[in-house]
Write an enzyme that holds these catalytic residues in place. Structure first.
Site, PDB file in Angstrom:
ATOM      1  N   ARG A 189       0.873  -1.208   0.183  1.00  0.00           N
ATOM      2  CA  ARG A 189       0.032  -0.056  -0.206  1.00  0.00           C
ATOM      3  C   ARG A 189       1.006   1.008  -0.024  1.00  0.00           C
ATOM      4  O   ARG A 189       0.668   2.359   0.765  1.00  0.00           O
ATOM      5  CB  ARG A 189      -0.804  -0.070   1.300  1.00  0.00           C
ATOM      6  N   SER A 265     -10.238  -0.300   3.908  1.00  0.00           N
ATOM      7  CA  SER A 265      -9.478  -0.703   4.850  1.00  0.00           C
ATOM      8  C   SER A 265      -8.767   0.450   5.579  1.00  0.00           C
ATOM      9  O   SER A 265      -8.139   1.174   4.774  1.00  0.00           O
ATOM     10  CB  SER A 265      -8.418  -1.446   4.538  1.00  0.00           C
ATOM     11  N   GLU A 361      -4.101   3.688   6.529  1.00  0.00           N
ATOM     12  CA  GLU A 361      -3.868   3.494   5.116  1.00  0.00           C
ATOM     13  C   GLU A 361      -4.295   4.555   4.303  1.00  0.00           C
ATOM     14  O   GLU A 361      -3.638   5.182   3.636  1.00  0.00           O
ATOM     15  CB  GLU A 361      -4.806   2.290   4.635  1.00  0.00           C
TER      16      GLU A 361
HETATM   17  N1  EPU Z   1     -10.714 -10.365  10.651  1.00  0.00           N
HETATM   18  C1  EPU Z   1     -11.254 -10.441  11.561  1.00  0.00           C
HETATM   19  N2  EPU Z   1     -12.236  -9.568  12.006  1.00  0.00           N
HETATM   20  C2  EPU Z   1     -12.510  -8.534  11.121  1.00  0.00           C
HETATM   21  C3  EPU Z   1     -12.203  -8.652   9.760  1.00  0.00           C
HETATM   22  C4  EPU Z   1     -10.981  -9.458   9.581  1.00  0.00           C
HETATM   23  O1  EPU Z   1     -10.904 -11.227  12.588  1.00  0.00           O
HETATM   24  O2  EPU Z   1     -13.643  -7.888  11.589  1.00  0.00           O
HETATM   25  C5  EPU Z   1      -9.664 -11.299  10.234  1.00  0.00           C
HETATM   26  C6  EPU Z   1      -9.995 -12.670   9.813  1.00  0.00           C
HETATM   27  O3  EPU Z   1      -9.064 -13.644  10.392  1.00  0.00           O
HETATM   28  C7  EPU Z   1      -9.976 -12.668   8.327  1.00  0.00           C
HETATM   29  C8  EPU Z   1      -8.518 -11.816   8.340  1.00  0.00           C
HETATM   30  O4  EPU Z   1      -8.806 -10.726   9.322  1.00  0.00           O
HETATM   31  O5  EPU Z   1      -9.525 -13.917   7.955  1.00  0.00           O
HETATM   32  C9  EPU Z   1      -8.436 -11.169   6.830  1.00  0.00           C
HETATM   33  O6  EPU Z   1      -9.500 -10.423   6.430  1.00  0.00           O
HETATM   34  P1  EPU Z   1      -9.939 -10.058   5.094  1.00  0.00           P
HETATM   35  O7  EPU Z   1      -9.691 -11.387   4.244  1.00  0.00           O
HETATM   36  O8  EPU Z   1     -10.979  -9.381   4.853  1.00  0.00           O
HETATM   37  O9  EPU Z   1      -8.655  -9.262   4.627  1.00  0.00           O
HETATM   38  P2  EPU Z   1      -7.776  -7.946   5.257  1.00  0.00           P
HETATM   39  O10 EPU Z   1      -6.565  -8.289   5.734  1.00  0.00           O
HETATM   40  O11 EPU Z   1      -8.789  -7.363   6.515  1.00  0.00           O
HETATM   41  C10 EPU Z   1      -6.937  -7.137   3.129  1.00  0.00           C
HETATM   42  C11 EPU Z   1      -6.708  -5.757   2.442  1.00  0.00           C
HETATM   43  C12 EPU Z   1      -8.017  -5.472   1.717  1.00  0.00           C
HETATM   44  C13 EPU Z   1      -8.490  -6.441   0.844  1.00  0.00           C
HETATM   45  C14 EPU Z   1      -8.605  -7.893   1.483  1.00  0.00           C
HETATM   46  C15 EPU Z   1      -8.736  -8.842   0.684  1.00  0.00           C
HETATM   47  C16 EPU Z   1      -5.163  -4.364   3.829  1.00  0.00           C
HETATM   48  C17 EPU Z   1      -5.269  -3.276   4.722  1.00  0.00           C
HETATM   49  N3  EPU Z   1      -6.529  -4.520   3.545  1.00  0.00           N
HETATM   50  O12 EPU Z   1      -7.911  -6.926   4.207  1.00  0.00           O
HETATM   51  O13 EPU Z   1      -8.083  -4.169   0.962  1.00  0.00           O
HETATM   52  O14 EPU Z   1      -9.744  -6.212  -0.018  1.00  0.00           O
HETATM   53  O15 EPU Z   1      -7.369  -8.017   2.338  1.00  0.00           O
HETATM   54  O16 EPU Z   1      -7.561  -9.129  -0.118  1.00  0.00           O
HETATM   55  O17 EPU Z   1      -4.557  -5.068   3.347  1.00  0.00           O
HETATM   56  C18 EPU Z   1      -8.131  -1.750   1.074  1.00  0.00           C
HETATM   57  O18 EPU Z   1      -7.173  -1.587   1.184  1.00  0.00           O
HETATM   58  O19 EPU Z   1      -9.129  -0.825   1.245  1.00  0.00           O
HETATM   59  C19 EPU Z   1      -8.928  -3.162   1.125  1.00  0.00           C
HETATM   60  C20 EPU Z   1     -10.130  -3.215   1.250  1.00  0.00           C
END
Ligand code: EPU
Length: 365
Positions: A189, A265, A361
């Protein structure tokens, strides 16, 4: 050069509808930049000002990675440069010649987008034309020109994996410069452009799409969604089917900014050293963690925030989304100060409970 030479100049514009969080801020001059020529005119105007580039407050794309703190802004450049094309043989000759060293004789699949194109429409257009490679990045809000700035990423792919090069106007000198992928200094990012806000106005971005195409389906959520749709190794999904699965996942998990203001995010997933991760795992054995190539460990900010009790909680007109703790939302009439207060409260709780610092972010302006 006068500002009024740029046809689409507005004075005293409220930017509330131009950022997905829906935060208010007044811009003295809002210039919609619809061509390289208009970008050059804006640069020439800024160069004439006694205060130079510091007159410029913001280069705006889709406004989806932004927190407007509410301070009055002077000049805002909203980039709306259109354009979509596949580069023809002549344009790609330099690359093709270069490729002969690598034994590949395939014509490179280079697609160019104007910085003002809406990202998701651009992605779907490439798929409809039969040029796959961007499908995992479907439905990300924002524009083509903003994609490299914060190196957008989702479901196992980052923009940096597909960007060949881009052109940007240096607002300090007026020089139009081409950056190859390495020169963009992409990180998680992050990019050169994010680290020097206001200097580079990106005009066009070129994508080098993979040939032959290979599906990228290792991200757990995406793999599960595709398996649920009946796909497996013997029946692999098409690029459109991957795009549809990503769209379904995002629509289920993430609030639509048209219904509930947000900036995606809100925090980056924090990266800690192996020792700190091991210590945290002794007290939180179920904590999600992902090994990075450099030996450090990426934690899940969403999980940390949920554990701290913030998921679904509100602070005034803002709050942590009920479905995904990593998204901060505007329940109506919030200001940048409200977002700032919630940010600080969450950061303090996570630091106290886990000893981990969370970095936002979006960019605060
Ligand atoms: N999780 C929780 N609670 C929550 C949300 C997430 O426990 O309320 C945990 C779960 O274990 C889940 C893990 O977090 O398995 C990962 O969640 P998710 O797959 O939704 O991915 P993320 O790491 O929260 C990242 C990116 C997103 C992108 C998703 C999917 C960042 C900061 N965010 O989110 O990007 O869509 O992966 O690849 O790296 C963005 O940058 O605006 C964005 C939405």
């Amino acid at each position: 050069m006068k500002l009024t030479d740029i046809p689409s100049m507005e004075t005293n514009a409220n930017l509330r509808t131009l950022n997905t969080f829906g935060l208010p801020a007044q811009a003295k001059h809002l210039l919609r930049i619809q061509s390289l020529e208009e970008a050059r005119q804006a640069q020439a105007y800024l160069a004439q000002q006694p205060e130079g580039l510091s007159e410029l407050s913001l280069i705006l794309g889709g406004g989806s990675n932004l927190v407007l703190k509410g301070d009055p802004l002077r000049i805002v450049l909203k980039v709306e440069i259109p354009g979509r094309r596949r580069l023809e043989t002549n344009d790609t000759l330099a690359h093709a010649l270069h490729d002969t060293a690598g034994a590949s004789t395939t014509q490179p699949l280079l697609i160019e987008g104007g910085a003002g194109e809406t990202w998701h429409d651009f992605v779907r257009w490439t798929l409809d034309e039969g040029w796959p490679g961007l499908e995992n990045l479907s439905l990300i809000p924002g524009t083509v020109g903003a994609a490299p700035v914060q190196n957008i990423g989702a479901y196992g792919l980052e923009a940096a994996d597909r960007i060949d090069s881009l052109e940007a106007l240096d607002l300090t000198t007026g020089e139009l410069k081409r950056f190859d992928n390495a020169a963009c200094q992409f990180g998680y990012r992050d990019s050169l452009f994010k680290r020097h806000p206001g200097r580079w106005l990106i005009t066009t971005v070129r994508f080098r799409l993979p040939q032959p195409w290979q599906p990228v389906t290792h991200y757990t959520d995406l793999a599960q969604e595709l398996a649920g749709n009946g796909f497996d190794e013997s029946r692999p999904p098409s690029p459109h089917q991957i795009s549809d699965a990503v769209i379904a996942l995002r629509q289920r998990k993430l609030p639509d900014p048209a219904d509930l203001g947000n900036a995606g995010s809100f925090f980056k997933n924090p990266i800690v050293d192996a020792k700190q991760c091991a210590t945290l795992l002794t007290t939180h054995p179920t904590m999600p963690h992902h090994q990075q190539p450099d030996g450090r460990i990426k934690l899940s900010a969403g999980w940390l925030i949920e554990q701290s009790g913030w998921k679904g909680r509100r602070l005034g007109p803002v709050g942590c989304h009920t479905q995904h703790a990593l998204i901060l939302v505007n329940y109506g009439n919030a200001t940048g100060q409200d977002v700032r207060q919630l940010t600080t409260a969450i950061q303090q709780d996570i630091s106290r409970q886990f000893g981990v610092s969370l970095d936002p972010e979006p960019v605060f302006i």
